[in-house]
Design a protein around this motif. Structure first.
Motif, PDB file in Angstrom:
ATOM      1  N   CYS A 101       0.822  -1.203   0.000  1.00  0.00           N
ATOM      2  CA  CYS A 101       0.000   0.000   0.000  1.00  0.00           C
ATOM      3  C   CYS A 101       0.858   1.256   0.000  1.00  0.00           C
ATOM      4  O   CYS A 101       0.327   2.364  -0.103  1.00  0.00           O
ATOM      5  N   GLU A 102       2.159   1.100   0.126  1.00  0.00           N
ATOM      6  CA  GLU A 102       3.058   2.241   0.247  1.00  0.00           C
ATOM      7  C   GLU A 102       3.594   2.667  -1.123  1.00  0.00           C
ATOM      8  O   GLU A 102       3.483   1.926  -2.103  1.00  0.00           O
ATOM      9  N   SER A 103       4.194   3.848  -1.156  1.00  0.00           N
ATOM     10  CA  SER A 103       4.863   4.307  -2.382  1.00  0.00           C
ATOM     11  C   SER A 103       6.109   5.105  -1.994  1.00  0.00           C
ATOM     12  O   SER A 103       6.171   6.319  -2.216  1.00  0.00           O
ATOM     13  N   PRO A 104       7.098   4.441  -1.410  1.00  0.00           N
ATOM     14  CA  PRO A 104       8.321   5.136  -0.983  1.00  0.00           C
ATOM     15  C   PRO A 104       9.200   5.520  -2.163  1.00  0.00           C
ATOM     16  O   PRO A 104       9.296   4.786  -3.150  1.00  0.00           O
ATOM     17  N   ALA A 105       9.854   6.661  -2.045  1.00  0.00           N
ATOM     18  CA  ALA A 105      10.710   7.159  -3.125  1.00  0.00           C
ATOM     19  C   ALA A 105      11.801   6.161  -3.526  1.00  0.00           C
ATOM     20  O   ALA A 105      12.088   6.023  -4.723  1.00  0.00           O
ATOM     21  N   PRO A 106      12.442   5.436  -2.575  1.00  0.00           N
ATOM     22  CA  PRO A 106      13.484   4.485  -2.970  1.00  0.00           C
ATOM     23  C   PRO A 106      13.012   3.408  -3.950  1.00  0.00           C
ATOM     24  O   PRO A 106      13.804   2.904  -4.748  1.00  0.00           O
ATOM     25  N   VAL A 107      11.734   3.060  -3.896  1.00  0.00           N
ATOM     26  CA  VAL A 107      11.198   2.059  -4.827  1.00  0.00           C
ATOM     27  C   VAL A 107      11.270   2.576  -6.265  1.00  0.00           C
ATOM     28  O   VAL A 107      11.665   1.850  -7.186  1.00  0.00           O
ATOM     29  N   MET A 108      10.908   3.846  -6.466  1.00  0.00           N
ATOM     30  CA  MET A 108      10.964   4.408  -7.818  1.00  0.00           C
ATOM     31  C   MET A 108      12.405   4.620  -8.267  1.00  0.00           C
ATOM     32  O   MET A 108      12.737   4.406  -9.441  1.00  0.00           O
ATOM     33  N   LEU A 109      13.267   5.035  -7.349  1.00  0.00           N
ATOM     34  CA  LEU A 109      14.686   5.183  -7.697  1.00  0.00           C
ATOM     35  C   LEU A 109      15.283   3.835  -8.090  1.00  0.00           C
ATOM     36  O   LEU A 109      16.082   3.752  -9.028  1.00  0.00           O
ATOM     37  N   ASN A 110      14.883   2.779  -7.387  1.00  0.00           N
ATOM     38  CA  ASN A 110      15.350   1.434  -7.731  1.00  0.00           C
ATOM     39  C   ASN A 110      14.876   1.034  -9.124  1.00  0.00           C
ATOM     40  O   ASN A 110      15.623   0.417  -9.896  1.00  0.00           O
ATOM     41  N   LEU A 111      13.635   1.382  -9.455  1.00  0.00           N
ATOM     42  CA  LEU A 111      13.104   1.040 -10.774  1.00  0.00           C
ATOM     43  C   LEU A 111      13.870   1.763 -11.875  1.00  0.00           C
ATOM     44  O   LEU A 111      14.191   1.177 -12.914  1.00  0.00           O
ATOM     45  N   LEU A 112      14.184   3.019 -11.664  1.00  0.00           N
ATOM     46  CA  LEU A 112      14.957   3.778 -12.656  1.00  0.00           C
ATOM     47  C   LEU A 112      16.351   3.179 -12.824  1.00  0.00           C
ATOM     48  O   LEU A 112      16.862   3.075 -13.942  1.00  0.00           O
ATOM     49  N   ARG A 113      16.967   2.750 -11.725  1.00  0.00           N
ATOM     50  CA  ARG A 113      18.280   2.079 -11.821  1.00  0.00           C
ATOM     51  C   ARG A 113      18.154   0.766 -12.579  1.00  0.00           C
ATOM     52  O   ARG A 113      19.026   0.420 -13.397  1.00  0.00           O
ATOM     53  N   HIS A 114      17.089   0.030 -12.323  1.00  0.00           N
ATOM     54  CA  HIS A 114      16.863  -1.246 -13.010  1.00  0.00           C
ATOM     55  C   HIS A 114      16.728  -1.034 -14.516  1.00  0.00           C
ATOM     56  O   HIS A 114      17.310  -1.785 -15.315  1.00  0.00           O
ATOM     57  N   ILE A 115      15.970  -0.018 -14.906  1.00  0.00           N
ATOM     58  CA  ILE A 115      15.783   0.265 -16.331  1.00  0.00           C
ATOM     59  C   ILE A 115      17.113   0.625 -16.990  1.00  0.00           C
ATOM     60  O   ILE A 115      17.442   0.126 -18.077  1.00  0.00           O
ATOM     61  N   ARG A 116      17.895   1.468 -16.342  1.00  0.00           N
ATOM     62  CA  ARG A 116      19.175   1.879 -16.933  1.00  0.00           C
ATOM     63  C   ARG A 116      20.170   0.721 -16.970  1.00  0.00           C
ATOM     64  O   ARG A 116      20.954   0.605 -17.915  1.00  0.00           O
ATOM     65  N   ALA A 117      20.145  -0.140 -15.959  1.00  0.00           N
ATOM     66  CA  ALA A 117      21.074  -1.273 -15.925  1.00  0.00           C
ATOM     67  C   ALA A 117      20.766  -2.286 -17.015  1.00  0.00           C
ATOM     68  O   ALA A 117      21.672  -2.929 -17.553  1.00  0.00           O
ATOM     69  N   ASN A 118      19.484  -2.414 -17.369  1.00  0.00           N
ATOM     70  CA  ASN A 118      19.084  -3.447 -18.331  1.00  0.00           C
ATOM     71  C   ASN A 118      18.798  -2.930 -19.736  1.00  0.00           C
ATOM     72  O   ASN A 118      18.837  -3.701 -20.700  1.00  0.00           O
ATOM     73  N   TYR A 119      18.495  -1.624 -19.856  1.00  0.00           N
ATOM     74  CA  TYR A 119      18.131  -1.081 -21.165  1.00  0.00           C
ATOM     75  C   TYR A 119      18.938   0.150 -21.554  1.00  0.00           C
ATOM     76  O   TYR A 119      18.739   0.696 -22.628  1.00  0.00           O
ATOM     77  N   GLY A 120      19.834   0.585 -20.675  1.00  0.00           N
ATOM     78  CA  GLY A 120      20.668   1.730 -20.976  1.00  0.00           C
ATOM     79  C   GLY A 120      20.083   3.062 -20.550  1.00  0.00           C
ATOM     80  O   GLY A 120      20.772   3.918 -20.016  1.00  0.00           O
ATOM     81  N   SER A 121      18.788   3.251 -20.778  1.00  0.00           N
ATOM     82  CA  SER A 121      18.087   4.487 -20.425  1.00  0.00           C
ATOM     83  C   SER A 121      16.593   4.240 -20.546  1.00  0.00           C
ATOM     84  O   SER A 121      16.162   3.188 -21.060  1.00  0.00           O
ATOM     85  N   VAL A 122      15.801   5.191 -20.079  1.00  0.00           N
ATOM     86  CA  VAL A 122      14.354   5.068 -20.236  1.00  0.00           C
ATOM     87  C   VAL A 122      13.985   5.100 -21.712  1.00  0.00           C
ATOM     88  O   VAL A 122      13.114   4.348 -22.166  1.00  0.00           O
ATOM     89  N   HIS A 123      14.652   5.951 -22.490  1.00  0.00           N
ATOM     90  CA  HIS A 123      14.406   5.978 -23.934  1.00  0.00           C
ATOM     91  C   HIS A 123      14.760   4.634 -24.561  1.00  0.00           C
ATOM     92  O   HIS A 123      14.052   4.144 -25.453  1.00  0.00           O
ATOM     93  N   GLY A 124      15.870   4.023 -24.088  1.00  0.00           N
ATOM     94  CA  GLY A 124      16.252   2.708 -24.599  1.00  0.00           C
ATOM     95  C   GLY A 124      15.215   1.652 -24.266  1.00  0.00           C
ATOM     96  O   GLY A 124      14.909   0.776 -25.084  1.00  0.00           O
ATOM     97  N   TYR A 125      14.654   1.731 -23.073  1.00  0.00           N
ATOM     98  CA  TYR A 125      13.594   0.799 -22.675  1.00  0.00           C
ATOM     99  C   TYR A 125      12.375   0.954 -23.575  1.00  0.00           C
ATOM    100  O   TYR A 125      11.811  -0.037 -24.063  1.00  0.00           O
ATOM    101  N   LEU A 126      11.965   2.190 -23.805  1.00  0.00           N
ATOM    102  CA  LEU A 126      10.773   2.423 -24.617  1.00  0.00           C
ATOM    103  C   LEU A 126      11.002   2.032 -26.074  1.00  0.00           C
ATOM    104  O   LEU A 126      10.082   1.566 -26.749  1.00  0.00           O
ATOM    105  N   ARG A 127      12.226   2.222 -26.561  1.00  0.00           N
ATOM    106  CA  ARG A 127      12.533   1.742 -27.927  1.00  0.00           C
ATOM    107  C   ARG A 127      12.427   0.218 -27.986  1.00  0.00           C
ATOM    108  O   ARG A 127      11.930  -0.343 -28.968  1.00  0.00           O
TER     109      ARG A 127
END
Length: 290
Positions: A218-244
């Motif tokens: 039920c929570e939405s702590p900031a570290p969760v979103m920061l972790n997601l952004l790190r995950h995207i960059r680690a696996n896709y290079g960037s958010v733009h890379g993920y969306l491509r």
């Protein structure tokens, strides 16, 4: 029974039973050149756009909005078949699969769903679940963002059940397209937890608890979103890379950014801002429900 088990995971996200394929808008080749023709086509409800394969959505009837124009409603099944089959069911331990099948066989569907929640989703935690969403729901997120690539769809209202998980990820992707700093995105996401305080008890008992998920969901702590952004960059290079990788083109991404900066409905050239409020710039709008 296995198919029923896989399909039941959909109820963890409160989906409707009725689904049809919907034609989702794609961006124009160049907003400044084709915006006027697209705008008139949209006003006549004749905007011809291709559907997105493998995405379950329901497009509701057009209704008249407060500005006197037409509002198009989209029901987008973001947590789709790929996630349910290749993530939830595929990663479930054998013992869990046996329990779930037995509960379905004894017509105890509610407990089968709670078992999936307790033994498959809860161990992943909120942060892990978000990682799974972006990894296994690429096409669905791309389908949602294509609505934002239609200059004639604005203004757009988008939300899910609680307005923090699927909505939070879509908001993160939109802000990242605009180049907003990670810390600001995370702070914006964390605001949802404060806003949900009045319904927190209901969420724990009737929403998350009913499907076997702990109160932490039920929570939405900031570290969760920061972790997601790190995950995207680690696996896709960037958010733009993920969306491509999800199928969006550079032109579609550029059109989304162009529209989000206040240029839409064919009344402003690229890289300029509107002189009148965006909400009054068009007699059309969109309502997107995940």
């Amino acid at each position: 029974p296995s198919q029923s088990v896989v399909d039941s995971a959909d109820e963890l996200n409160r989906k409707t039973a009725h689904r049809v394929q919907v034609q989702l808008p794609r961006s124009t080749t160049e907003p400044s050149l084709t915006r006027l023709a697209q705008h008139h086509a949209h006003q006549r409800n004749q905007l011809s756009v291709p559907s997105v394969p493998s995405v379950d959505t329901t497009r509701k009837p057009r209704v008249v909005n407060r500005f006197g124009g037409a509002r198009t409603r989209f029901r987008c099944n973001v947590i789709g078949e790929n996630y349910r089959k290749k993530c939830v069911w595929a990663h479930a331990p054998l013992s869990t699969k046996i329990k779930v099948v037995l509960r379905f066989a004894t017509f105890n569907k509610a407990e089968a769903i709670r078992t999936i929640g307790r033994e498959v989703l809860a161990p992943r935690g909120l942060a892990g679940s978000y990682e799974d969403y972006v990894d296994y729901c690429k096409q669905e997120f791309a389908a949602v963002l294509r609505i934002f690539a239609d200059p004639c769809a604005y203004p757009i209202l988008f939300h899910c059940q609680h307005g923090k998980d699927r909505t939070g990820i879509v908001a993160m992707l939109l802000l990242a397209i605009l180049g907003v700093d990670d810390s600001i995105i995370a702070e914006d996401y964390a605001l949802s937890e404060k806003c949900l305080v009045p319904v927190r008890r209901r969420m724990e008992l009737l929403d998350m608890g009913a499907v076997g998920l702990p109160p932490a969901f039920c929570e939405s702590p900031a570290p969760v979103m920061l972790n997601l952004l790190r995950h995207i960059r680690a696996n896709y290079g960037s958010v733009h890379g993920y969306l491509r990788s999800a199928g969006l083109s550079d032109q579609e991404l550029a059109t989304i950014a162009w529209c989000l900066r206040g240029n839409f409905c064919g009344i402003a050239p690229p890289h300029t801002r509107l002189s009148q409020p965006p909400g009054l710039a068009s007699n059309s709008s969109a309502h997107v429900n995940f």
